[in-house]
Scaffold this motif. Structure first.
Motif, PDB file in Angstrom:
ATOM      1  N   CYS A 111     -24.225 -21.032 -34.681  1.00 51.95           N
ATOM      2  CA  CYS A 111     -22.783 -20.866 -34.884  1.00 51.95           C
ATOM      3  C   CYS A 111     -22.335 -21.488 -36.203  1.00 51.95           C
ATOM      4  O   CYS A 111     -21.557 -20.893 -36.963  1.00 51.95           O
ATOM      5  N   ALA A 112     -22.821 -22.691 -36.494  1.00 53.16           N
ATOM      6  CA  ALA A 112     -22.464 -23.363 -37.745  1.00 53.16           C
ATOM      7  C   ALA A 112     -22.981 -22.579 -38.945  1.00 53.16           C
ATOM      8  O   ALA A 112     -22.279 -22.433 -39.955  1.00 53.16           O
ATOM      9  N   ASP A 113     -24.189 -22.050 -38.829  1.00 51.07           N
ATOM     10  CA  ASP A 113     -24.763 -21.264 -39.925  1.00 51.07           C
ATOM     11  C   ASP A 113     -23.962 -19.988 -40.152  1.00 51.07           C
ATOM     12  O   ASP A 113     -23.795 -19.543 -41.306  1.00 51.07           O
ATOM     13  N   TYR A 114     -23.457 -19.412 -39.071  1.00 53.31           N
ATOM     14  CA  TYR A 114     -22.680 -18.179 -39.197  1.00 53.31           C
ATOM     15  C   TYR A 114     -21.352 -18.448 -39.907  1.00 53.31           C
ATOM     16  O   TYR A 114     -20.945 -17.682 -40.790  1.00 53.31           O
ATOM     17  N   GLU A 115     -20.698 -19.524 -39.539  1.00 51.92           N
ATOM     18  CA  GLU A 115     -19.466 -19.911 -40.233  1.00 51.92           C
ATOM     19  C   GLU A 115     -19.739 -20.103 -41.724  1.00 51.92           C
ATOM     20  O   GLU A 115     -18.963 -19.662 -42.577  1.00 51.92           O
ATOM     21  N   ALA A 116     -20.837 -20.767 -42.044  1.00 52.05           N
ATOM     22  CA  ALA A 116     -21.173 -21.025 -43.444  1.00 52.05           C
ATOM     23  C   ALA A 116     -21.453 -19.725 -44.192  1.00 52.05           C
ATOM     24  O   ALA A 116     -21.076 -19.582 -45.377  1.00 52.05           O
ATOM     25  N   ALA A 117     -22.101 -18.770 -43.533  1.00 56.73           N
ATOM     26  CA  ALA A 117     -22.410 -17.497 -44.172  1.00 56.73           C
ATOM     27  C   ALA A 117     -21.138 -16.723 -44.508  1.00 56.73           C
ATOM     28  O   ALA A 117     -21.022 -16.128 -45.590  1.00 56.73           O
ATOM     29  N   ILE A 118     -20.155 -16.737 -43.603  1.00 58.57           N
ATOM     30  CA  ILE A 118     -18.879 -16.066 -43.875  1.00 58.57           C
ATOM     31  C   ILE A 118     -18.174 -16.742 -45.043  1.00 58.57           C
ATOM     32  O   ILE A 118     -17.695 -16.081 -45.970  1.00 58.57           O
ATOM     33  N   ALA A 119     -18.137 -18.052 -45.024  1.00 59.87           N
ATOM     34  CA  ALA A 119     -17.460 -18.801 -46.093  1.00 59.87           C
ATOM     35  C   ALA A 119     -18.126 -18.558 -47.437  1.00 59.87           C
ATOM     36  O   ALA A 119     -17.443 -18.479 -48.472  1.00 59.87           O
ATOM     37  N   GLN A 181     -16.862 -15.488 -32.985  1.00 63.84           N
ATOM     38  CA  GLN A 181     -15.971 -16.093 -33.971  1.00 63.84           C
ATOM     39  C   GLN A 181     -14.790 -16.707 -33.225  1.00 63.84           C
ATOM     40  O   GLN A 181     -14.284 -16.139 -32.253  1.00 63.84           O
ATOM     41  N   GLY A 182     -14.334 -17.852 -33.691  1.00 63.15           N
ATOM     42  CA  GLY A 182     -13.166 -18.474 -33.090  1.00 63.15           C
ATOM     43  C   GLY A 182     -11.877 -17.870 -33.601  1.00 63.15           C
ATOM     44  O   GLY A 182     -11.861 -17.062 -34.538  1.00 63.15           O
ATOM     45  N   LEU A 183     -10.783 -18.265 -32.985  1.00 62.48           N
ATOM     46  CA  LEU A 183      -9.483 -17.740 -33.409  1.00 62.48           C
ATOM     47  C   LEU A 183      -9.150 -18.162 -34.832  1.00 62.48           C
ATOM     48  O   LEU A 183      -8.599 -17.368 -35.607  1.00 62.48           O
ATOM     49  N   ALA A 184      -9.496 -19.388 -35.200  1.00 62.77           N
ATOM     50  CA  ALA A 184      -9.242 -19.827 -36.576  1.00 62.77           C
ATOM     51  C   ALA A 184     -10.141 -19.086 -37.557  1.00 62.77           C
ATOM     52  O   ALA A 184      -9.732 -18.809 -38.694  1.00 62.77           O
ATOM     53  N   THR A 185     -11.355 -18.756 -37.140  1.00 58.39           N
ATOM     54  CA  THR A 185     -12.245 -17.963 -37.992  1.00 58.39           C
ATOM     55  C   THR A 185     -11.630 -16.598 -38.260  1.00 58.39           C
ATOM     56  O   THR A 185     -11.556 -16.139 -39.407  1.00 58.39           O
ATOM     57  N   ILE A 186     -11.177 -15.945 -37.203  1.00 58.93           N
ATOM     58  CA  ILE A 186     -10.550 -14.627 -37.343  1.00 58.93           C
ATOM     59  C   ILE A 186      -9.306 -14.713 -38.223  1.00 58.93           C
ATOM     60  O   ILE A 186      -9.076 -13.864 -39.097  1.00 58.93           O
ATOM     61  N   MET A 187      -8.508 -15.747 -38.020  1.00 60.62           N
ATOM     62  CA  MET A 187      -7.271 -15.902 -38.791  1.00 60.62           C
ATOM     63  C   MET A 187      -7.530 -16.162 -40.271  1.00 60.62           C
ATOM     64  O   MET A 187      -6.616 -16.033 -41.097  1.00 60.62           O
ATOM     65  N   SER A 188      -8.758 -16.515 -40.617  1.00 55.81           N
ATOM     66  CA  SER A 188      -9.085 -16.749 -42.022  1.00 55.81           C
ATOM     67  C   SER A 188      -9.283 -15.446 -42.791  1.00 55.81           C
ATOM     68  O   SER A 188      -9.310 -15.461 -44.030  1.00 55.81           O
ATOM     69  N   ALA A 189      -9.442 -14.324 -42.103  1.00 52.01           N
ATOM     70  CA  ALA A 189      -9.569 -13.036 -42.778  1.00 52.01           C
ATOM     71  C   ALA A 189      -8.260 -12.689 -43.479  1.00 52.01           C
ATOM     72  O   ALA A 189      -7.176 -13.054 -43.014  1.00 52.01           O
ATOM     73  N   LYS A 190      -8.361 -11.965 -44.570  1.00 47.91           N
ATOM     74  CA  LYS A 190      -7.169 -11.668 -45.372  1.00 47.91           C
ATOM     75  C   LYS A 190      -6.266 -10.630 -44.730  1.00 47.91           C
ATOM     76  O   LYS A 190      -5.047 -10.658 -44.920  1.00 47.91           O
ATOM     77  N   HIS A 191      -6.826  -9.697 -43.989  1.00 49.55           N
ATOM     78  CA  HIS A 191      -6.034  -8.649 -43.340  1.00 49.55           C
ATOM     79  C   HIS A 191      -6.637  -8.390 -41.969  1.00 49.55           C
ATOM     80  O   HIS A 191      -7.842  -8.141 -41.854  1.00 49.55           O
ATOM     81  N   LEU A 192      -5.821  -8.454 -40.932  1.00 50.35           N
ATOM     82  CA  LEU A 192      -6.246  -8.164 -39.566  1.00 50.35           C
ATOM     83  C   LEU A 192      -5.700  -6.800 -39.157  1.00 50.35           C
ATOM     84  O   LEU A 192      -4.501  -6.541 -39.284  1.00 50.35           O
ATOM     85  N   VAL A 193      -6.582  -5.928 -38.681  1.00 52.35           N
ATOM     86  CA  VAL A 193      -6.179  -4.602 -38.212  1.00 52.35           C
ATOM     87  C   VAL A 193      -6.650  -4.458 -36.773  1.00 52.35           C
ATOM     88  O   VAL A 193      -7.842  -4.315 -36.507  1.00 52.35           O
ATOM     89  N   LEU A 194      -5.713  -4.513 -35.842  1.00 54.74           N
ATOM     90  CA  LEU A 194      -6.030  -4.423 -34.415  1.00 54.74           C
ATOM     91  C   LEU A 194      -5.640  -3.055 -33.891  1.00 54.74           C
ATOM     92  O   LEU A 194      -4.536  -2.574 -34.152  1.00 54.74           O
ATOM     93  N   LEU A 195      -6.550  -2.432 -33.155  1.00 59.95           N
ATOM     94  CA  LEU A 195      -6.298  -1.130 -32.544  1.00 59.95           C
ATOM     95  C   LEU A 195      -6.358  -1.250 -31.030  1.00 59.95           C
ATOM     96  O   LEU A 195      -7.223  -1.935 -30.489  1.00 59.95           O
ATOM     97  N   ALA A 196      -5.421  -0.574 -30.357  1.00 63.42           N
ATOM     98  CA  ALA A 196      -5.407  -0.574 -28.892  1.00 63.42           C
ATOM     99  C   ALA A 196      -4.840   0.745 -28.408  1.00 63.42           C
ATOM    100  O   ALA A 196      -3.817   1.214 -28.906  1.00 63.42           O
TER     101      ALA A 196
END
Length: 259
Positions: A111-119, A181-196
């Motif tokens: 999990c920590a490595d994945y966060e680092a890879a995104i960053a 991914q955690g909620l803060a991880t998701i919120m770090s994205a520049k644009h969120l596009v949710l479909l339902a």
């Protein structure tokens, strides 16, 4: 937050328009890819546009989540689902799609490595999302910390029942744990596009858009994002109190303004 109410095919085109614009402007775009039913029409549209010349050759992508303990060859392992639904249908380079390793010996380290890879990429430019009937995004179940990062989570019975359709209807075959991914991880994205789409998502969409921000409905954290697009069909929008206003706003949107 922008709310668009339209037929599912139009929603898919809108999401694909945003991705195409990003790739055209910045070929090294970083995409966030979701599994489940919600993004499938978007992936179909992107695959069609790839045949017409849209290139993903320099893009990278990160997955939202992964089951823990599914064999590498299992068709419902999310890495395989993403490969089947989108990666193999466009020209993403080998290794361009990364996901958390649900079979790692040390899951906390994975999990920590994945966060680092995104960053290390500078973060996700556009994150595609779906929403669960209980308001979860990725696998952040009700009660998840709004400040959470990539971690192991226990899936609720409701989520496992909802996902049993991918396992031949057998709830007991759905894994009990995941990396997400955690909620803060998701919120770090520049644009969120949710479909339902569909009436089953109506209450979750209502809470997401018009309810109070609460860990009981994890998707409500999106209300705090500076660039969030919520794309829903009439059925999923059926509980929205301001649905007529959202329709009016979209109908009167300037032609030059994208999502």
């Amino acid at each position: 937050m922008e709310v668009v109410i339209a037929p599912a095919d139009e929603l898919a085109r809108l999401a694909a328009d945003s991705i195409e614009a990003l790739l055209t402007r910045r070929p090294r775009t970083v995409l966030g890819l979701a599994t489940g039913s919600s993004p499938l029409k978007v992936y179909d549209e992107l695959a069609r546009r790839h045949k017409d010349g849209l290139s993903f050759a320099h893009a990278r992508a990160f997955m939202l989540d992964e089951y823990v303990g599914l064999p590498a060859e299992h068709p419902e392992r999310y890495r395989n689902v993403i490969e089947r639904e989108i990666a193999s249908r466009v020209d993403l380079a080998p290794g361009a799609v990364q996901g958390p390793d649900g079979n790692a010996e040390d899951l906390d380290r994975a999990c920590a490595d994945y966060e680092a890879a995104i960053a290390a990429t500078g973060g996700v430019d556009l994150q595609i999302l779906g929403i669960g009937t209980d308001g979860h995004i990725a696998f952040n179940e009700p009660g998840s910390s709004l400040a959470s990062r990539t971690r192991i989570k226990t899936l609720t019975r409701q989520t496992r029942e909802d996902n049993a359709r991918f396992f031949g209807g057998a709830v007991d075959d759905v894994p009990r744990h995941c990396l997400t991914q955690g909620l803060a991880t998701i919120m770090s994205a520049k644009h969120l596009v949710l479909l339902a789409t569909g009436r089953a998502k109506a209450e979750a969409v209502h809470q997401l858009v018009e309810g109070p921000i609460s860990a009981m409905w994890p998707a409500t954290i999106m209300q705090m994002h500076p660039h969030a697009s919520v794309l829903v069909d009439d059925a999923a929008a059926s509980r929205l109190q301001l649905a007529d206003y959202y329709r009016q706003t979209y109908a009167e949107k300037p032609a030059w303004q994208s999502l």
